[in-house]
Write an enzyme that holds these catalytic residues in place. Structure first.
Site, short mmCIF file in Angstrom:
data_model
loop_
_atom_site.label_atom_id
_atom_site.label_comp_id
_atom_site.label_asym_id
_atom_site.label_seq_id
_atom_site.Cartn_x
_atom_site.Cartn_y
_atom_site.Cartn_z
N TYR A 243 0.89 -1.18 0.03
CA TYR A 243 0.01 0.14 0.02
C TYR A 243 0.98 1.18 0.06
CZ TYR A 243 -4.33 2.43 1.80
OH TYR A 243 -5.31 3.20 1.90
N HIS B 46 -2.39 7.36 -3.25
CA HIS B 46 -3.23 6.57 -3.20
C HIS B 46 -3.57 6.35 -1.77
CE1 HIS B 46 -5.83 3.02 -3.81
NE2 HIS B 46 -5.22 2.50 -2.77
N ASP C 105 -5.03 -5.39 -9.53
CA ASP C 105 -5.59 -5.94 -8.39
C ASP C 105 -7.16 -5.44 -8.12
OD1 ASP C 105 -5.42 -7.48 -5.90
OD2 ASP C 105 -4.99 -5.52 -4.65
N LYS D 146 -11.43 -8.38 -2.02
CA LYS D 146 -10.07 -8.31 -2.83
C LYS D 146 -9.69 -9.46 -3.35
CE LYS D 146 -8.50 -4.17 -1.92
NZ LYS D 146 -7.81 -3.42 -2.92
CA CA Z 1 -4.20 -3.36 -4.01
#
Ligand code: CA
Length: 415
Positions: free
Chosen positions: A127, A132, A232, A252
């Site tokens: 991350y 982001h 992703d 996810k």
């Molecule tokens: Ca991701």
């Protein structure tokens, strides 16, 4: 290197220049999946090249080139893949070479089907883009304190799911799951209404480490075999309801799509750039020498069913706050080991400007700012029938090294 002058005609804008030579797994109607190397619009069939004596003098067991994944080749050590790449560069520039003389060694890409390049062991998703993480923090948490206090001290990551990593051109079904409709306090089970991509890159581990023995930032590149593009997939409505207080799960783990050609880290060497200044200073085990970011231009396009594509994002891998060496050092600092075939993804790569955001969540600002596509339709998230395409390449001083693309079509949910 730039004086390399191949006998094969390669377009100047080809991702697969003589400076690249990425490895992948391909098949044809007549040949089972096997190891190939991309050059221009062709694939060099490595088992055929080996039989023709292209790799004479190198100690390469032919059997590893006939495997349906790169793991066995990677197990031999990255030096073997670098020797293959170097030998191919030489022979592609020698019109008297065994490679040139060999029949059937060059397979047109349009005749080939690409497969998963590696058998994936464990998958970790970081991350690591500050843009982001800031955008998501503003939307999901607190606009005034978007970054959690640990973010600039830890390359935050989570353990993902390897079984659902798929190669390019494999369609996905819209996932179903629990979501909490707006204004209600009990969940419903339905198809995700907020299906999203995440523009990422990933690196593949080519050398195993021992349990209990951390990998330092200085050693990290020995363990990184190469890189791929990584989409992703995420279901934002499922994610939002489930992820507090735990980590990502069904929002996810239904799919992540990768590009088929693994670009060796060494092929990206000319495109290294300095990363963002890290302030506050990071702990000693996360400090590193030299330039460890890479200037890789990235873009995402959406093509509605039967329509032409619209580019919705243009970003760059160089924006990453945490680099791959730091990610691997952090991942293993507690003694966690890595194995050949593991994939470590960057996390969504957003740039500073709104047209460089790496997800629809950010591009449409959680659905509040629809994007207009070239066919006149609008998108806040991904619709059934949409094909999402990600591309990436580096270019500098007449050299181009690219990744090709990863394409995924979204199909309606199962009934
Ligand atoms: Ca991701």
């Amino acid at each position: 290197m730039s004086e390399l002058n191949p006998w094969l005609n390669i377009a100047a804008d080809s991702d697969f220049s003589i400076h690249n030579l990425p490895f992948g797994i391909f098949s044809t109607p007549n040949q089972r999946p096997r190891v190939g190397v991309a050059i221009g619009e062709f694939i060099i069939d490595l088992p055929v090249a080996s039989q023709a004596g292209v790799f004479a003098g190198l100690n390469i067991p032919p059997i590893v080139l006939e495997q349906p994944q790169l793991n066995n080749l990677m197990q031999l050590g990255k030096v073997i893949s670098l020797q293959i790449r170097h030998r191919l560069q030489q022979q592609l520039c020698d019109s008297e070479s065994a490679l040139k003389a060999s029949k059937g060694v060059l397979v047109p890409m349009i005749d080939a089907k690409m497969h998963m390049p590696v058998q994936v062991g464990d998958y970790t998703d970081f991350y690591s883009s500050i843009e982001h993480a800031t955008n998501v923090g503003k939307m999901f948490r607190d606009p005034a304190n978007a970054l959690l206090p640990n973010w600039k001290h830890i390359p935050v990551g989570y353990h993902g799911r390897a079984s659902s990593i798929i190669p390019t051109d494999v369609p996905i079904r819209r996932p179903k799951g629990q979501t909490l409709p707006k204004g209600q306090d009990t969940p419903v089970f339905r198809s995700s209404k907020r299906l999203d991509f995440e523009l990422e890159m990933a690196f593949i581990i080519g050398k195993e480490s021992k349990l209990g023995e951390p990998i330092s930032t200085a050693e990290a590149n020995d363990y990184i075999y190469g890189m791929v593009l990584f989409n992703d997939w995420s279901a934002r409505d499922i994610q939002k309801w489930e992820y507090v207080p735990l980590g990502p799960f069904l929002g996810k783990n239904f799919a992540s799509s990768i590009s088929p050609w693994v670009v060796l880290l060494e092929a990206l060497e000319p495109f290294k750039v300095a990363g963002p200044i890290q302030d506050p200073q990071v702990l000693p085990y996360l400090q590193y020498e030299g330039k460890n970011n890479y200037d890789i231009e990235l873009e995402v396009g959406i093509a509605p069913d039967g329509q032409e594509e619209t580019i919705v994002s243009q970003s760059n891998f160089k924006y990453m706050y945490w680099n791959m060496q730091q990610q691997l050092a952090h991942h293993t600092v507690n003694g966690c080991n890595v194995r050949v075939g593991d994939i470590l993804a960057s996390g969504t790569i957003s740039g500073p400007s709104p047209d460089s955001y790496g997800s629809m969540l950010e591009l449409s600002w959680s659905g509040s700012k629809p994007l207009t596509l070239s066919d006149g339709s609008t998108r806040t998230f991904i619709e059934d029938g949409d094909q999402v395409c990600m591309r990436g390449f580096s270019q500098k001083g007449g050299k181009r090294v690219g990744f090709g693309s990863v394409n995924t079509k979204v199909l309606a949910s199962h009934a």
